[in-house]
Design an enzyme around this catalytic site. Structure first.
Site, PDB file in Angstrom:
ATOM      1  N   LYS A 197      81.038  64.877  94.268  1.00 32.35           N
ATOM      2  CA  LYS A 197      81.245  64.623  92.828  1.00 32.35           C
ATOM      3  C   LYS A 197      82.405  65.474  92.325  1.00 32.35           C
ATOM      4  O   LYS A 197      82.217  66.421  91.534  1.00 32.35           O
ATOM      5  CB  LYS A 197      79.956  64.931  92.047  1.00 32.35           C
ATOM      6  CG  LYS A 197      78.954  63.795  92.125  1.00 32.35           C
ATOM      7  CD  LYS A 197      77.707  64.059  91.328  1.00 32.35           C
ATOM      8  CE  LYS A 197      77.802  63.695  89.874  1.00 32.35           C
ATOM      9  NZ  LYS A 197      77.863  62.257  89.603  1.00 32.35           N
TER      10      LYS A 197
HETATM   11  N1  PMP Z   1      77.413  56.901  92.318  1.00 31.90           N
HETATM   12  C1  PMP Z   1      78.204  57.565  91.467  1.00 31.90           C
HETATM   13  C2  PMP Z   1      79.653  57.296  91.487  1.00 31.90           C
HETATM   14  C3  PMP Z   1      77.655  58.497  90.577  1.00 31.90           C
HETATM   15  O1  PMP Z   1      78.442  59.169  89.738  1.00 31.90           O
HETATM   16  C4  PMP Z   1      76.258  58.691  90.561  1.00 31.90           C
HETATM   17  C5  PMP Z   1      75.648  59.655  89.585  1.00 31.90           C
HETATM   18  N2  PMP Z   1      75.553  60.949  90.089  1.00 31.90           N
HETATM   19  C6  PMP Z   1      75.474  57.970  91.469  1.00 31.90           C
HETATM   20  C7  PMP Z   1      76.087  57.081  92.338  1.00 31.90           C
HETATM   21  C8  PMP Z   1      73.991  58.159  91.539  1.00 31.90           C
HETATM   22  O2  PMP Z   1      73.683  59.420  92.068  1.00 31.90           O
HETATM   23  P1  PMP Z   1      72.340  60.170  91.667  1.00 31.90           P
HETATM   24  O3  PMP Z   1      71.238  59.217  91.911  1.00 31.90           O
HETATM   25  O4  PMP Z   1      72.301  61.345  92.559  1.00 31.90           O
HETATM   26  O5  PMP Z   1      72.465  60.517  90.234  1.00 31.90           O
END
Ligand code: PMP
Length: 307
Positions: free
Chosen positions: A154
């Site tokens: 991220k």
């Molecule tokens: N893909 C992207 C691009 C994201 O930003 C997120 C949010 N964090 C997710 C998938 C989903 O991840 P998570 O379930 O860990 O929030």
């Protein structure tokens, strides 16, 4: 009670948490972030933070990619976050935003020879995709390749790609974007992973399909297996299969489990919330609020007065 932030190793009112204009990450996106939810349980008067440690593990991995040393251990990060949310005394769902960033007030495009620091703040935040079911558009902006920016971390700068996609499809009248891999396979939403039910099976893009390995994705896979007896196949998905799926849903910390009714103006199934999606949504909603004893290990209570 004002919301608080933890910054420069201190807790301060959120309104007083400030960063200098020359801070490196502000200019080059050289930071990693997380999105964590605290879910309010009105009966227990408790906020449960969902899969807190896993979020910080992902943050730590991102820090390695960006050559950052966090000033705190994993345990300390979890403790700071619980204390922060407890101080805020919210009685509703909250969103927690940790950020690890290149903190030197020094310009120059580089990762080396730079200090790094950590901050976190929390604020009340209800549903992200604020509707029962969403209409998605396929974005012309593709996910970056692994040798451009690793899409599995991220990294703040990476999210310009997601912002391009979300705004492109929003301006065309859709609710959320679906992004493709550089070679045209389905990857993910701008802030969510994607699942299909196809021929009665759950299918989701594989981890090497340029996705962020979502914690909600992992939760959905585990709940489907444990509670519905459904295995999830992780593999590349092409557009034809996307459009002809029986059901489609998005998963994410902010978006929870959100049904997809339509993609590029083609109805998915009958355009209503599908049976598997509905069951998973109900299960997930109990699990994240600490209402399902089997999954309490995933929930960190914030208030001391645990029933
Ligand atoms: N893909 C992207 C691009 C994201 O930003 C997120 C949010 N964090 C997710 C998938 C989903 O991840 P998570 O379930 O860990 O929030």
């Amino acid at each position: 009670m004002p919301p608080y932030a933890y910054i420069d190793k201190k807790f301060v009112p959120l309104a007083e948490a400030r960063i200098g204009v020359m801070t490196n990450f502000l200019h080059y996106g050289t930071a990693v972030f997380e999105g964590i939810r605290g879910n309010w349980n009105p009966q227990q008067k408790q906020i449960y933070i969902f899969r807190l440690r896993e979020h910080y593990e992902r943050l730590e991995n991102g820090c390695r990619v960006l050559k950052m040393e966090l000033p705190h251990s994993l345990d300390e990060l979890c403790r700071i976050t619980v204390k922060l949310v407890a101080m805020c005394r919210f009685e509703e769902d909250v969103y927690i935003r940790p950020l690890a960033y290149k903190s030197s007030e020094s310009l120059g495009v580089r990762l080396h020879d730079m200090e790094s620091d950590f901050l976190v703040f929390a604020f009340p935040w209800g549903p992200y995709l604020d509707m029962d079911k969403v209409r998605c558009g396929i974005s012309s902006w593709r996910r970056p390749d692994y040798n451009v920016i690793p899409p599995s971390a991220k990294i703040c700068g990476l999210y310009v790609n997601n912002a391009f996609a979300r705004t492109e499809v929003t301006e065309k009248g859709f609710d959320e974007a679906i992004m493709l891999t550089p070679d045209g396979h389905v990857s993910e939403g701008s802030g969510e992973n994607l699942f299909l039910v196809t021929k009665g099976k759950l299918v989701t893009p594989a981890v090497d399909n340029h996705i962020l390995k979502g914690i909600t994705r992992d939760t959905a896979i585990k709940l489907a297996k444990e509670e519905l007896g459904m295995e999830t196949v992780e593999r590349p998905i092409e557009l034809n299969e996307l459009f002809s799926a029986e059901e489609c849903f998005l998963t994410g910390t902010a978006a929870h489990i959100t049904p997809v009714a339509e993609i590029d103006r083609r109805k998915i199934g009958d355009g209503e919330i599908g049976g598997v999606t509905k069951k998973l949504q109900q299960l997930y909603s109990g699990v994240i609020r600490g209402d399902n004893p089997k999954y309490l290990d995933w929930c960190t209570p914030v208030n001391k007065r645990v029933p």
